[in-house]
Design an enzyme around this catalytic site. Structure first.
Site, PDB file in Angstrom:
ATOM      1  N   TYR A 128       9.796 -43.580 -39.068  1.00 40.92           N
ATOM      2  CA  TYR A 128      10.185 -42.899 -37.835  1.00 40.92           C
ATOM      3  C   TYR A 128      11.519 -42.207 -38.061  1.00 40.92           C
ATOM      4  O   TYR A 128      12.448 -42.787 -38.626  1.00 40.92           O
ATOM      5  CB  TYR A 128      10.289 -43.929 -36.714  1.00 40.92           C
ATOM      6  N   HIS A 129      11.644 -40.960 -37.609  1.00 41.63           N
ATOM      7  CA  HIS A 129      12.859 -40.176 -37.831  1.00 41.63           C
ATOM      8  C   HIS A 129      13.836 -40.390 -36.687  1.00 41.63           C
ATOM      9  O   HIS A 129      13.733 -39.771 -35.630  1.00 41.63           O
ATOM     10  CB  HIS A 129      12.519 -38.693 -37.951  1.00 41.63           C
ATOM     11  N   SER A 130      14.814 -41.272 -36.889  1.00 39.97           N
ATOM     12  CA  SER A 130      15.880 -41.445 -35.905  1.00 39.97           C
ATOM     13  C   SER A 130      16.896 -40.318 -36.073  1.00 39.97           C
ATOM     14  O   SER A 130      16.726 -39.442 -36.924  1.00 39.97           O
ATOM     15  CB  SER A 130      16.554 -42.803 -36.078  1.00 39.97           C
ATOM     16  N   GLU A 160      11.238 -35.230 -33.664  1.00 39.57           N
ATOM     17  CA  GLU A 160      11.275 -36.648 -33.317  1.00 39.57           C
ATOM     18  C   GLU A 160      12.709 -37.135 -33.136  1.00 39.57           C
ATOM     19  O   GLU A 160      13.013 -37.895 -32.212  1.00 39.57           O
ATOM     20  CB  GLU A 160      10.584 -37.447 -34.426  1.00 39.57           C
ATOM     21  N   ALA A 161      13.599 -36.687 -34.021  1.00 40.68           N
ATOM     22  CA  ALA A 161      15.003 -37.103 -33.955  1.00 40.68           C
ATOM     23  C   ALA A 161      15.662 -36.641 -32.663  1.00 40.68           C
ATOM     24  O   ALA A 161      16.469 -37.372 -32.067  1.00 40.68           O
ATOM     25  CB  ALA A 161      15.769 -36.552 -35.162  1.00 40.68           C
TER      26      ALA A 161
END
Length: 326
Positions: free
Chosen positions: A113-115, A196-197
């Site tokens: 997952y791209h934080s 996503e970020a």
């Protein structure tokens, strides 16, 4: 403008209104406001510049001419960077890596997952290199290569390329990815990317119809390793998620939202069980299977909705053993 201010002074019985307005709308504020809003991004960029400059000096002092990223010449600075991340992660976040036994000895595609600032993923890459000496290449967006270059001593220096090569970051093409995997390396991909970020809420995966990583895994005949980075989105957060900012991002791909954070929350990386190569599965089915595996890791190890105070309190939770098991 002066006559308008004079009328206002007469209406509201306030003297020296012009001097007050001049101080409020001073041009310096117009410069300081975006600097303050994007101070975290500015700090990250300055840090990147500093590391790039030191790498360039290291290369010049040692008169190194090769461009091979796998050269032993880069082992020492990589160890220094990895050690620095290990110290930072341990002290500031109590960082832990759980499930190392699930990491294959050979090649594999790491999906995550791209934080916002990828603190957890960076710590994962550093720890794998520090403990196993393995390089984990990471796919980045090509727009990052358009960041400004350096100017010094009358020379132009593209800090981006040296920095990215050193950390094995690149907008790898498909053929390059296959070659990396054939050499036995790990390859990290965040299918959600910057979208996503910027706009994800509570670790929701924003992959759309992306199946490129699944096609790559099938062509290279390698497993996919899902990893989840617990509390990664609690360390740094964005604000300004609106329809307008989302529209601007979709049209330009250049928008990054203002950030805040740096909170010393508990960070853990959970490595899930690899999804083995299966010649009988389609890319769409493999992408869906990977997404489900990552969501299962998230649902098992992340309390939602995300909460910064709870993530901070987990630094002191000594009885959280159940949450550490895969």
């Amino acid at each position: 403008m002066s006559w308008f201010i004079q009328i206002l002074e007469n209406l509201i019985s306030v003297t020296e209104l012009e001097e007050y307005l001049n101080s409020v709308v001073h041009p310096l504020w117009l410069f300081m406001i975006p600097v303050l809003l994007y101070s975290y991004w500015l700090f990250a960029y300055i840090s990147w510049c500093a590391v790039s400059f030191m790498l360039y000096i290291y290369k010049k002092v040692n008169n190194h001419q090769e461009n091979d990223v796998y050269s032993k010449f880069w082992d020492k600075p990589r160890q220094v960077i990895a050690q620095g991340f290990a110290i930072y992660g341990k002290i500031w976040h109590g960082y832990e890596l759980i499930g190392m036994e699930h990491l294959p000895k050979g090649p594999g595609i790491v999906i995550f997952y791209h934080s916002l600032f990828l603190v957890g993923y960076s710590s994962f890459v550093a720890k794998v290199y520090k403990e196993q000496g393995r390089l984990c290449h990471s796919v980045i967006d090509h727009t990052l290569y358009n960041l400004p270059a350096f100017f010094y001593l009358g020379l132009t220096f593209s800090g981006a390329k040296l920095f990215y090569d050193f950390l094995c970051l690149k907008d790898f093409k498909k053929a390059e990815c296959v070659e990396i995997l054939k050499k036995g390396h790990l390859l990290g991909i965040a299918p959600g990317g910057a979208r996503e970020a910027n706009f994800s809420t509570d670790y929701s995966l924003m992959w759309g119809n992306r199946t490129g990583f699944a096609r790559l895994a099938l062509e290279a005949k390698v497993p996919i390793i899902p990893i989840f980075l617990q509390n990664d989105s609690e360390a740094y957060r964005t604000f300004g998620k609106t329809r307008l900012t989302r529209w601007v991002y979709e049209k330009t791909r250049w928008l990054v939202l203002p950030a805040y954070g740096g909170f010393p929350v508990k960070l853990r990386t959970y490595i899930g069980e690899p999804i083995p190569y299966d010649p009988n599965i389609t890319p769409t089915e493999l992408a869906l299977k990977t997404k489900t595996a990552l969501e299962n890791l998230r649902d098992r190890h992340q309390k939602m909705p995300g909460n910064i105070l709870r993530a901070l309190s987990e630094r002191f939770d000594k009885d959280d053993k159940a949450n550490k098991s895969i």
